[in-house]
Write a protein that holds these residues in place. Structure first.
Motif, PDB file in Angstrom:
ATOM      1  N   UNK A 158       1.199   5.473  47.419  1.00 34.53           N
ATOM      2  CA  UNK A 158       0.892   4.229  46.727  1.00 34.53           C
ATOM      3  C   UNK A 158       2.155   3.539  46.254  1.00 34.53           C
ATOM      4  N   UNK A 159       2.046   2.215  46.055  1.00 36.81           N
ATOM      5  CA  UNK A 159       3.065   1.474  45.322  1.00 36.81           C
ATOM      6  C   UNK A 159       2.403   0.927  44.055  1.00 36.81           C
ATOM      7  N   UNK A 160       3.167   0.913  42.983  1.00 33.02           N
ATOM      8  CA  UNK A 160       2.663   0.413  41.704  1.00 33.02           C
ATOM      9  C   UNK A 160       3.844   0.311  40.753  1.00 33.02           C
ATOM     10  N   UNK A 161       3.657  -0.429  39.658  1.00 30.85           N
ATOM     11  CA  UNK A 161       4.653  -0.458  38.605  1.00 30.85           C
ATOM     12  C   UNK A 161       4.849   0.934  38.037  1.00 30.85           C
ATOM     13  N   UNK A 162       6.028   1.206  37.546  1.00 30.04           N
ATOM     14  CA  UNK A 162       6.383   2.563  37.102  1.00 30.04           C
ATOM     15  C   UNK A 162       5.439   3.099  36.028  1.00 30.04           C
ATOM     16  N   UNK A 163       4.898   2.219  35.196  1.00 34.46           N
ATOM     17  CA  UNK A 163       4.027   2.688  34.117  1.00 34.46           C
ATOM     18  C   UNK A 163       2.735   3.328  34.632  1.00 34.46           C
ATOM     19  N   UNK A 164       2.403   3.078  35.908  1.00 32.28           N
ATOM     20  CA  UNK A 164       1.186   3.647  36.486  1.00 32.28           C
ATOM     21  C   UNK A 164       1.428   4.958  37.228  1.00 32.28           C
ATOM     22  N   UNK A 165       2.671   5.344  37.443  1.00 32.51           N
ATOM     23  CA  UNK A 165       2.972   6.447  38.355  1.00 32.51           C
ATOM     24  C   UNK A 165       2.347   7.771  37.932  1.00 32.51           C
ATOM     25  N   UNK A 166       2.508   8.146  36.674  1.00 32.06           N
ATOM     26  CA  UNK A 166       2.005   9.447  36.234  1.00 32.06           C
ATOM     27  C   UNK A 166       0.492   9.549  36.399  1.00 32.06           C
ATOM     28  N   UNK A 167      -0.216   8.494  36.021  1.00 34.60           N
ATOM     29  CA  UNK A 167      -1.673   8.547  36.111  1.00 34.60           C
ATOM     30  C   UNK A 167      -2.129   8.611  37.563  1.00 34.60           C
ATOM     31  N   UNK A 168      -1.466   7.895  38.449  1.00 34.93           N
ATOM     32  CA  UNK A 168      -1.847   7.932  39.863  1.00 34.93           C
ATOM     33  C   UNK A 168      -1.598   9.322  40.457  1.00 34.93           C
ATOM     34  N   UNK A 169      -0.513   9.952  40.063  1.00 27.67           N
ATOM     35  CA  UNK A 169      -0.272  11.321  40.545  1.00 27.67           C
ATOM     36  C   UNK A 169      -1.353  12.268  40.039  1.00 27.67           C
ATOM     37  N   UNK A 170      -1.797  12.075  38.801  1.00 29.56           N
ATOM     38  CA  UNK A 170      -2.860  12.916  38.252  1.00 29.56           C
ATOM     39  C   UNK A 170      -4.161  12.755  39.032  1.00 29.56           C
ATOM     40  N   UNK A 171      -4.332  11.609  39.666  1.00 26.59           N
ATOM     41  CA  UNK A 171      -5.542  11.355  40.454  1.00 26.59           C
ATOM     42  C   UNK A 171      -5.438  11.887  41.881  1.00 26.59           C
ATOM     43  N   UNK A 172      -4.304  12.480  42.229  1.00 32.49           N
ATOM     44  CA  UNK A 172      -4.148  13.097  43.544  1.00 32.49           C
ATOM     45  C   UNK A 172      -3.258  12.354  44.509  1.00 32.49           C
ATOM     46  N   UNK A 173      -2.610  11.272  44.070  1.00 27.39           N
ATOM     47  CA  UNK A 173      -1.696  10.541  44.949  1.00 27.39           C
ATOM     48  C   UNK A 173      -0.463  11.403  45.211  1.00 27.39           C
ATOM     49  N   UNK A 174      -0.077  11.517  46.493  1.00 30.24           N
ATOM     50  CA  UNK A 174       1.039  12.385  46.882  1.00 30.24           C
ATOM     51  C   UNK A 174       2.358  11.873  46.331  1.00 30.24           C
TER      52      UNK A 174
END
Length: 328
Positions: free
Chosen positions: A173-189
Motif C-alpha cells: 500500500x501507499x499512504x501518509x506515514x501516519x497510517x502506516x502502523x495501522x495498515x501493517x496491523x491489518x496485514x499489509x506487507x
C-alpha cells in the motif's frame, strides 16, 4: 408525521457555499419505494465533488448525499418492510439524497442493519466498503498474489486492504506515514509514503522476481496510468477515481486489463440481479463490521447544522477519518 422536513438544498454554480438548510415537502413513497427517517448521515468525497461540479439531474434545492441509515417510516405498494426497520443505504445521485431528515429510496437496495451495529457506524459503511468490494471483484486470481492499493489511508483504500488480505492476497500500500502502523496491523506487507520520490523503486526491490498482479488506484485516472508500468504480465489496473480513456501501455506488451469502478451507476444501469447482489454484499459487509471482522476508519462526528463546514474539511483533508452526523 409532518408534511415537511429539513434538508440541505443545493444551489447551481455556488458549490459548498451554496448549500442552504431549507424546508422541503415530505415525499410519499410510490410503488417499490421506501421512505427512511434518517438517524445518521455519512459524508463521502463524491458529495463535495458533485456539489462543486454539478450534476445533470440537479436543480435548485436538490438534496446532496449518498449514504445514510435510519428507520423505515413509510412504504409504497409492493414493499414488504415493517415500519421501524433499521436500514442503511447508498442513494442515487440523480435523486434527493441523504443530507436531510428523510430520504426516499428504491426498496430493493436498502440494507438491514445488524442489531449490534449502531446507526452512525452503519451509515459510514455503504459507499466506501461497497466500492472496495466492487474494485476487488474486478480482479481474477493470477500467477502472483501481490497487489498494490494506492491511497490506503482513505476510507475506500482502508476497507480494500482488509478485504484483499482476507482473500489471501499479499497486499502492499501507499499512504501518509501516519497510517502506516495501522495498515501493517491489518496485514499489509509493506507501506510506502507516496510523497517519497523513490517509493516505486523500494516496492520493486521488495517484490523481487514476483510481478505485481493488480494495482488499485484511488487518486485519478492520470495517476493510475502513470503506475501501469509496475504491473506484471496479464495484470489488472483498477481505477477507483476516473477511468482509462486510452491504453496506458503499448499494445501486445504486458497485456494488462483496465477496469473502472462506478458504484452509483447501479441505480441507472444495474438490473434486478445486480441490485440483489449489491444488497446481499452490503448486508454482509455490515455484518462483518458488527462482528469485528472488518475494521472501520476512525469516525469524525459533526453536527447536522454544520454539514457544509464538515464537507469543506473533508475536501481540504484537515483530518483523517469518516465524517458522520447523528439526527435525533
Amino acid at each position: 408525521m409532518s408534511t415537511t422536513h429539513r434538508a440541505w438544498g443545493w444551489t447551481p454554480g455556488a458549490g459548498l457555499d451554496g448549500l442552504e438548510l431549507i424546508d422541503k415537502p415530505l415525499p410519499k413513497p410510490g410503488p417499490g419505494q421506501v421512505l427512511v427517517a434518517n438517524r445518521a448521515i455519512a459524508l463521502n468525497p463524491v458529495d463535495w465533488k458533485i456539489c462543486e461540479w454539478g450534476h445533470a439531474d440537479w436543480r435548485q434545492g436538490t438534496v446532496p448525499g449518498v449514504d445514510g441509515a435510519g428507520l423505515v417510516a413509510a412504504v409504497g405498494e409492493g414493499v414488504d418492510l415493517p415500519l421501524g426497520t433499521r436500514v442503511a443505504y447508498h442513494q442515487s445521485l440523480s435523486r434527493d439524497g441523504s443530507f436531510a431528515q428523510y430520504c426516499l429510496l428504491d426498496a430493493t437496495l436498502v440494507m438491514h442493519i445488524p442489531a449490534n451495529l449502531d446507526d452512525a457506524a452503519a451509515a459510514a459503511i455503504p459507499c466506501p466498503a461497497l466500492t472496495a468490494w466492487q474494485a476487488l471483484a474486478k480482479v481474477a486470481d493470477g500467477a502472483s498474489r501481490d497487489v498494490l492499493v494506492v491511497g490506503a489511508g482513505g476510507a475506500v483504500g482502508f476497507y480494500l486492504v482488509q478485504l484483499a488480505v482476507q482473500r489471501g492476497l499479499r497486499v502492499w500500500a501507499t499512504a501518509g506515514e501516519k497510517h502506516h502502523d495501522r495498515l501493517r496491523q491489518l496485514g499489509v506487507i509493506g507501506v510506502f509514503d507516496y510523497r517519497a520520490e523513490d517509493w516505486q523503486a523500494h516496492l520493486q526491490t521488495a517484490l523481487g522476481e514476483r510481478p505485481l498482479h493488480a494495482l488499485f488506484d484511488t487518486v485519478s485516472g492520470a495517476h493510475a496510468a502513470s503506475l501501469a508500468c509496475l504491473l506484471g504480465y496479464n495484470g489488472h489496473l483498477v481505477c477507483i477515481q476516473d477511468r482509462q480513456e486510452t491504453a496506458p501501455l503499448p499494445a501486445f506488451s504486458t497485456a494488462i486489463s483496465l477496469h473502472e469502478v462506478a458504484l452509483n451507476s447501479i441505480h441507472a444501469h444495474g438490473r434486478l440481479l445486480d441490485r440483489q447482489a449489491l444488497k446481499v454484499e452490503g448486508e454482509h459487509l455490515l455484518q462483518m463490521v458488527a462482528e469485528g471482522r472488518l475494521v472501520m476508519p476512525q469516525r469524525l462526528d459533526f453536527a447536522f447544522d454544520a454539514l457544509p463546514r464538515a464537507l469543506r474539511q473533508l475536501k481540504e483533508g484537515h483530518a483523517s477519518g469518516k465524517w458522520v452526523t447523528r439526527l435525533g
